[in-house]
Design a protein around this motif. Structure first.
Motif, PDB file in Angstrom:
ATOM      1  N   GLY A  53     -29.912  64.956  -3.153  1.00  0.00           N
ATOM      2  CA  GLY A  53     -30.237  63.761  -2.080  1.00  0.00           C
ATOM      3  C   GLY A  53     -31.576  64.183  -1.434  1.00  0.00           C
ATOM      4  N   VAL A  55     -34.362  63.733   1.506  1.00  0.00           N
ATOM      5  CA  VAL A  55     -33.606  62.779   2.917  1.00  0.00           C
ATOM      6  C   VAL A  55     -35.577  63.115   3.176  1.00  0.00           C
ATOM      7  CG1 VAL A  55     -32.945  62.993   5.348  1.00  0.00           C
ATOM      8  CG2 VAL A  55     -30.846  63.406   3.265  1.00  0.00           C
ATOM      9  N   THR A  90     -27.153  60.749   7.300  1.00  0.00           N
ATOM     10  CA  THR A  90     -27.271  60.367   5.732  1.00  0.00           C
ATOM     11  C   THR A  90     -27.138  61.600   5.547  1.00  0.00           C
ATOM     12  OG1 THR A  90     -28.499  58.955   6.997  1.00  0.00           O
ATOM     13  CG2 THR A  90     -28.964  59.653   4.660  1.00  0.00           C
ATOM     14  N   ARG A  93     -23.371  61.647   4.449  1.00  0.00           N
ATOM     15  CA  ARG A  93     -22.876  60.440   3.343  1.00  0.00           C
ATOM     16  C   ARG A  93     -23.906  60.866   1.752  1.00  0.00           C
ATOM     17  NH1 ARG A  93     -25.616  54.604   3.205  1.00  0.00           N
ATOM     18  NH2 ARG A  93     -24.967  54.066   0.822  1.00  0.00           N
ATOM     19  N   LEU A  94     -24.718  61.614   1.857  1.00  0.00           N
ATOM     20  CA  LEU A  94     -24.757  61.798   0.318  1.00  0.00           C
ATOM     21  C   LEU A  94     -24.023  63.240  -0.064  1.00  0.00           C
ATOM     22  CD1 LEU A  94     -28.961  62.181   1.370  1.00  0.00           C
ATOM     23  CD2 LEU A  94     -27.848  61.056  -1.135  1.00  0.00           C
ATOM     24  N   SER A  97     -20.937  61.092  -1.481  1.00  0.00           N
ATOM     25  CA  SER A  97     -21.299  61.446  -2.285  1.00  0.00           C
ATOM     26  C   SER A  97     -21.977  61.917  -3.778  1.00  0.00           C
ATOM     27  CB  SER A  97     -22.699  60.201  -2.487  1.00  0.00           C
ATOM     28  OG  SER A  97     -23.723  61.174  -2.981  1.00  0.00           O
ATOM     29  N   THR A 130     -22.561  69.219   6.489  1.00  0.00           N
ATOM     30  CA  THR A 130     -22.814  69.013   5.157  1.00  0.00           C
ATOM     31  C   THR A 130     -21.927  70.542   4.347  1.00  0.00           C
ATOM     32  OG1 THR A 130     -24.964  69.673   3.994  1.00  0.00           O
ATOM     33  CG2 THR A 130     -24.436  67.475   4.961  1.00  0.00           C
ATOM     34  N   ALA A 294     -29.624  57.958   0.534  1.00  0.00           N
ATOM     35  CA  ALA A 294     -28.673  56.536   0.450  1.00  0.00           C
ATOM     36  C   ALA A 294     -29.330  55.278   0.710  1.00  0.00           C
ATOM     37  CB  ALA A 294     -27.787  57.272   1.867  1.00  0.00           C
ATOM     38  N   GLU A 297     -29.941  52.647   4.347  1.00  0.00           N
ATOM     39  CA  GLU A 297     -30.133  53.930   5.435  1.00  0.00           C
ATOM     40  C   GLU A 297     -31.355  53.518   5.942  1.00  0.00           C
ATOM     41  OE1 GLU A 297     -28.024  54.955   7.151  1.00  0.00           O
ATOM     42  OE2 GLU A 297     -25.658  55.560   6.033  1.00  0.00           O
ATOM     43  N   GLY A 312     -29.347  50.850  -5.231  1.00  0.00           N
ATOM     44  CA  GLY A 312     -28.121  51.784  -4.974  1.00  0.00           C
ATOM     45  C   GLY A 312     -28.365  52.788  -6.064  1.00  0.00           C
ATOM     46  N   THR A 315     -28.566  56.590  -6.815  1.00  0.00           N
ATOM     47  CA  THR A 315     -27.654  57.451  -6.326  1.00  0.00           C
ATOM     48  C   THR A 315     -26.302  58.018  -7.123  1.00  0.00           C
ATOM     49  OG1 THR A 315     -25.735  55.141  -6.674  1.00  0.00           O
ATOM     50  CG2 THR A 315     -26.876  55.355  -4.674  1.00  0.00           C
TER      51      THR A 315
END
Ligand code: SF4
Length: 350
Positions: A53, A55, A90, A93-94, A97, A130, A294, A297, A312, A315
């Motif tokens: 992911g 960020v 965030t 959230r990743l 997922s 995380t 994500a 965001e 999306g 993802t």
């Protein structure tokens, strides 16, 4: 000739500079090269790929890289610096997922590079919230900064030279030190961090210059190696030679990297041309899907700052059908953690 070189590589014998150059130049035999790269990946990874992911939490940068949308002078680039709570939310959230690692990236932002405690606080918070692997890509940190991120629980330090041709480096990373960049990543390794190197293609680089880079990279033994195609950026001075949709040099370099670095990780980045280019990169031997972002965001990509993000496609669910067509599946967080621990054990033993 290519067939003999590929057999040599698959037997685990060391390729010479001439072998590497031949593989990079024989476009008419690229399918054989890609097939050998896939076999090599399968031997090490089975049918698994890792997922990262992305960020990109500060788009401020003090530098003026000629190829980059986020260079200091570009008033078109969106500038933001996200708050820690937003970054952690965030990242979680990743994680939920299904990604295996959080790649915490910034421009070379003095707010962080000049105050590594701020960076370390974010690394620590993301790690604790995380439980995932953490890569940090903040530009050139000094020794205190590298110690700070290592102490905060980072697993990786990513810092890309983009080329090992010093003249070309000077035209890409304007007024930056080649040596300082190289020293920073070697110091990071000495602190127990895994290190990633990256090349850029489509910027007047040649098969010869990529061969030279790969030979140097092999001596250093990076843990992850990436190559990306230059995408011309609005507001950045470099026009380059890369044409949209022509990624052959990148794909062939991925495949040669796979043969030269069988145990290292190689990204297939969604950042170059979104979901469209993923299958080709995986079929060239890549073992990590990177730049999963994500949606909605307000986070940017780098080479393609918005493509496929809010709809999306960048993802874990968005990449599933492509992985299926390639006969691949996502590794679990535990499998990735195991890879990291093993790799650190081997790196420390060296
Ligand atoms: S490549 Fe990185 S260091 Fe260079 S201008 Fe872009 S964000 Fe800054």
């Amino acid at each position: 000739m290519t067939e003999e070189i590929l057999k040599k590589a698959e037997r685990g014998e060391q390729l010479t500079g001439t072998d590497i150059l031949t593989l990079l130049q024989r476009k008419e035999e690229k399918d054989e090269l890609f097939a050998a790269a896939r076999r090599t990946r399968e031997k090490v990874m089975g049918n698994k790929v890792f997922t990262y992911g992305f960020v990109y939490f500060s788009t401020y940068c003090k530098n003026s890289c000629s190829f980059c949308y986020f260079r200091h002078e570009n008033s078109l680039a969106p500038r933001y610096r996200k708050e820690k709570e937003n970054i952690v939310r965030t990242a979680v959230r990743l994680r939920d997922s299904g990604v295996n690692l959080i790649d915490l990236t910034t421009g070379d932002d003095p707010y962080y590079t000049g105050h590594p405690d701020r960076l370390a606080e974010i690394v620590r918070a993301v790690r604790e919230n995380t439980g995932l692997g953490v890569m940090v890509s903040p530009g050139v940190l000094d020794q205190n900064g590298i110690r700070a991120i290592a102490h905060a629980g980072a697993d990786w330090y990513a810092l890309y030279q983009e080329t090992y041709d010093r003249q070309l480096f000077g035209r890409l990373r304007l007024q930056q030190s080649y040596e300082a960049r190289m020293r920073a990543k070697l110091f990071a390794r000495a602190q127990g961090l895994l290190i990633e190197e990256g090349l850029l293609t489509g910027v007047s680089d040649t098969a010869e210059s990529r061969t030279m880079a790969l030979l140097e990279m092999r001596k250093i033994g990076f843990d992850q190696v990436r190559v990306m195609t230059f995408i011309p950026q609005e507001g950045a001075p470099l026009a380059g030679t890369g044409k949209a949709g022509d990624f052959e040099d990148e794909l062939m370099t991925i495949a040669v990297m796979r043969l030269l670095f069988p145990d290292a990780l190689i990204p297939a980045s969604l950042d170059v041309d979104g979901l469209d280019g993923l299958e080709a990169r995986l079929n060239a031997g890549a073992s990590v899907v990177t730049s999963i972002v994500a949606p909605k965001e307000g986070y940017a990509g780098v080479a393609n700052s918005v493509r496929d993000i809010d709809d999306g496609y960048r993802t874990i669910s968005g990449i599933q059908s492509t992985l299926g067509r390639c006969g691949l599946t996502c590794a679990s967080a535990e499998e990735y953690r195991h890879w990291i621990e093993e790799r650190k054990r081997i790196s420390c033993a060296c």
